[in-house]
Scaffold this active site. Structure first.
Site, short mmCIF file in Angstrom:
data_model
loop_
_atom_site.label_atom_id
_atom_site.label_comp_id
_atom_site.label_asym_id
_atom_site.label_seq_id
_atom_site.Cartn_x
_atom_site.Cartn_y
_atom_site.Cartn_z
N ASN B 111 0.92 -1.37 0.00
CA ASN B 111 0.03 0.02 0.13
C ASN B 111 0.97 1.35 -0.01
O ASN B 111 1.10 1.92 0.60
CB ASN B 111 -1.00 -0.06 1.18
N ASN B 295 -5.45 -0.16 12.82
CA ASN B 295 -6.51 -1.18 12.00
C ASN B 295 -6.09 -2.48 11.86
O ASN B 295 -4.87 -2.43 11.10
CB ASN B 295 -7.14 -0.37 10.87
N ASP B 322 3.04 -5.70 11.81
CA ASP B 322 2.28 -4.65 11.23
C ASP B 322 2.98 -3.24 11.25
O ASP B 322 2.12 -2.28 11.60
CB ASP B 322 0.67 -4.73 11.53
#
Lengths: 237, 455
Positions: B111, B295, B322
């Protein structure tokens, strides 16, 4: 702090507050669409911060003026049964009032469409109802403003149905009950016209209380907290 | 399909190091005790009784008595932000942070800006990693073009160019039909599909876990079912197609249950949990600290306990950070406006060690296993402490207490959910793919052999 301001031109909240603080204000009154903004900016300035509404989080001066109004009406709130009716999910007024009313000893019930009662709200210590069946138990009915855009986002099927289920009207409001609303009222939606104009309605008293309570808040942050310092004797040249 | 090595890093000299008297722990190799470990030419040459090995000429000696030597960790889920968001992180700073956290390999998410969804972008990233990466980096390009969920990337060509697997991480593959097509294509090109599970019609504008604290704060909630329903759906699709999927960053008890059920049914699914989900709950969001916004969100104590239980019973295969760096001014805004993510590479071991190992919740063996196994779920080699293996080692002082962020971060960003915490467990040195990738500043080493205390 939005329309016509530098926030609207893309300035960050931090830069806006730093710029305002450069004028050495004693207090900044802040209203934003974002939860926690008042606390956040308090770390960036020496000015006293008054939260005039931060997103859907809190509206402390509204709660203060509502408590003031109720005490004038009832004398004592302790033990009073207060129903907060309507769109609790999106209401900062509801959240501040749940805290304030409970602090004053009242028993708070929130009531509204299940889609507009936040999951987990019972952890604040209030009861939850989805219909007005038990409304006659209430000593105070605090109706929230139903915003039209909630219908566009399909939170409720229609304002018409909302009114038929949740509107406080002449059939539902008892003579001994006090009716409150933070304004502005949607006549014919959350309140019928006749209850707005009824003697039970404390809505205009709330507006009046808003002036004195907010004067008191400003006095407290501008003078009260800093009062101990006695003014120096005038020196004659 | 003829595949090239999916891991890339900058050239680095092969390590010539003798690590003496370290307490070596590699549960899979059955190692748990003091040993000398000799690394020659970047390869583990000997493992011997403590104090028995002498350094050959030109070999540095590290006196590691009282320190722990683990196989270095592998993180299957990091955001290195290159290309396009280098103000948050880049390949150099991100891999430096990883090495400082004891990692010998990381897998970068796509991303980026632009999205890593085509062979030219993947190739340029691998070229950049060959210049800048301190430790080997693997890249997972997007499943769908632009991560828009509407058309598949050229998965076969991407695999031929070194794609480790595929993911739209940051977003779910909303369309079940699209995910099914990607799983069908997996038969041609291989590569695990790593899935960020979130039904956007349920998570909507949510910014934190939906529950008592979101109700109190008036912040829109992200319900657990937004994750668990998609986990269950995608396990079913993977089972139907016989494909392999990896569920990223599980946060909810219902998701753990869904993965356990899928595994019991023989579906090829693996999953990960992050150090922050294993150690923190939505209570940490009460102050609306934007470092606690990520998230999936921090959830309840019940969810946290389910993740811990999942690690123990094998439902959750690995710990992944993450690592999601964001610039200071991006996070210095009201909670609802802040971007999602916390950094995690530099605190991964220490946070889990301090909050879960020291209180006796998890064994150190299990934590080392779960921190090292992540890459192998994506078909990367497992770091092993064994003769003939490349040196992928991390030397840790499990007694040292340090304050997170006190001396800044190796990462370019400081949005760490453990900032300010005093943690126990400090990485002193990391060897990745045979080279020294990190040394803690205060950790003294000497190339001159000195008389060793007998441990």
């Amino acid at each position: 702090m939005s329309s016509g301001s530098s926030v609207e031109k893309g300035e960050s909240l931090k830069d806006t507050v730093l710029t305002l603080s450069a004028h050495r204000p004693d207090a900044i009154v802040i209203r934003t669409p974002w939860a926690g903004s008042a606390e956040l900016v308090a770390g960036w300035t020496d000015a006293a911060i008054v939260n005039a509404g931060d997103g859907k989080h809190e509206h402390p001066t509204q709660a203060l003026l509502d408590v003031y109004t109720l005490r004038q009406r009832l004398g004592d709130i302790n033990g009073a049964k207060i129903w907060i009716v309507g769109d609790v999910l999106h209401s900062r007024v509801a959240r501040s009032n749940i805290l304030a009313f409970q602090k004053m000893g009242a028993l708070v019930t929130v009531c509204g469409p299940p889609t507009l009662i936040p999951r987990g709200i019972e952890a604040m210590g209030c009861d939850i109802r989805y219909s007005l069946t038990d409304l006659p138990d209430a000593d105070v009915i605090y109706a929230l403003r139903m915003q039209h855009e909630r219908m566009d986002q399909a939170w409720i099927p229609s304002l018409r149905e909302y009114a038929s289920v949740y509107q406080i009207n002449g059939r539902r409001l008892l003579p001994r009950q006090v009716l409150m609303h933070p304004g502005p009222v949607n006549r014919g939606v959350e309140l019928s016209g006749e209850v707005v104009d009824s003697p039970q309605a404390a809505i205009l008293a709330q507006v009046q209380a808003g002036v004195v309570v907010r004067m008191a808040v400003l006095y407290e942050v501008l003078a009260g907290a800093r009062a101990p310092q006695p003014a120096p004797e005038p020196q004659l040249a | 399909m003829n595949l090239i090595d999916p891991l890339v890093r900058a050239p680095a000299p092969a390590a010539e190091i003798l690590i003496r008297h370290a307490h070596v722990l590699d549960p899979r190799e059955g190692l748990d005790g003091p040993h000398d470990v000799l690394v020659r030419g970047g390869v583990i040459a000997r493992i011997a009784e403590p104090g028995t090995l002498e350094p050959p000429d030109g070999t540095e000696t590290v006196h590691a008595s009282g320190r722990r030597l683990f196989p270095a960790f592998v993180d299957p889920h990091v955001h290195l932000r290159t290309p396009g968001q280098e103000h948050k992180e880049d390949l150099e700073s991100g891999t430096r942070a990883a090495a400082a956290g004891g990692f010998c390999a990381v897998v970068a998410m796509p991303n980026t800006s632009p999205v890593t969804d085509s062979t030219p972008i993947l190739r340029s990233l691998r070229d950049a990693a060959a210049r800048d990466a301190r430790i080997p980096v693997g890249f997972m390009p997007a499943i769908t073009v632009g991560m828009n969920g509407t058309e598949l990337t050229e998965m076969a060509e991407l695999r031929a160019q070194g794609a480790l697997g595929f993911t739209d991480d940051g977003k779910p593959v909303v369309s079940a039909g699209m995910l099914r097509k990607a799983l069908q294509y997996q038969r041609l090109c291989g590569g695990v599909l790593a899935l960020h599970e979130e039904d956007p019609t349920l998570s909507s504008a949510g910014a934190m876990h939906e529950g008592a604290i979101s109700a109190l704060l008036g912040i829109a909630g992200i319900p657990s079912i937004s994750e668990s329903t998609l986990v269950a759906r995608d396990c079913a699709i993977a089972g139907y197609e016989g494909g392999r999927v990896h569920m990223q960053h599980l946060s909810a008890i219902e998701s753990v249950q869904a993965v356990a059920a899928a595994k019991a049914a023989g579906i090829q699914v693996t999953c990960e949990a992050s150090p922050h989900h294993l150690t923190l709950t939505h209570e940490a969001v009460r102050t609306m600290d934007t470092r606690m916004k990520m998230n999936p969100p921090l959830r309840t104590e019940e969810d946290r306990q389910a993740l811990i239980a999942g690690l123990k019973d094998g439902t959750i295969d690995c710990i992944a950070t993450d690592h999601a760096p964001h610039a200071r001014d991006e996070k210095e805004v009201p909670f609802e406006q802040a971007p999602m993510g916390t950094t995690g590479l530099e605190t991964a071991f220490a946070s889990v060690f301090t909050d879960l190992v020291l209180p006796g919740v998890l064994s150190l063996e299990l934590v080392v296993e779960k921190l090292t196994v992540g890459g192998s779920l994506l078909d990367l080699p497992l770091p092993r402490i064994a003769v003939g293996e490349p040196a992928n080692l991390t030397l840790v002082d499990t007694d040292q207490v340090w304050q997170v962020g006190e001396h800044g971060y190796e990462s370019r960003s400081a949005n760490c959910s453990f900032a300010g915490r005093r943690l126990r467990g400090r990485v002193l040195m990391t060897l990745a793919a045979g080279s020294v990738a990190y040394r803690e500043r205060a950790f003294s080493v000497t190339a001159v052999p000195t008389p060793e205390r007998t441990a």
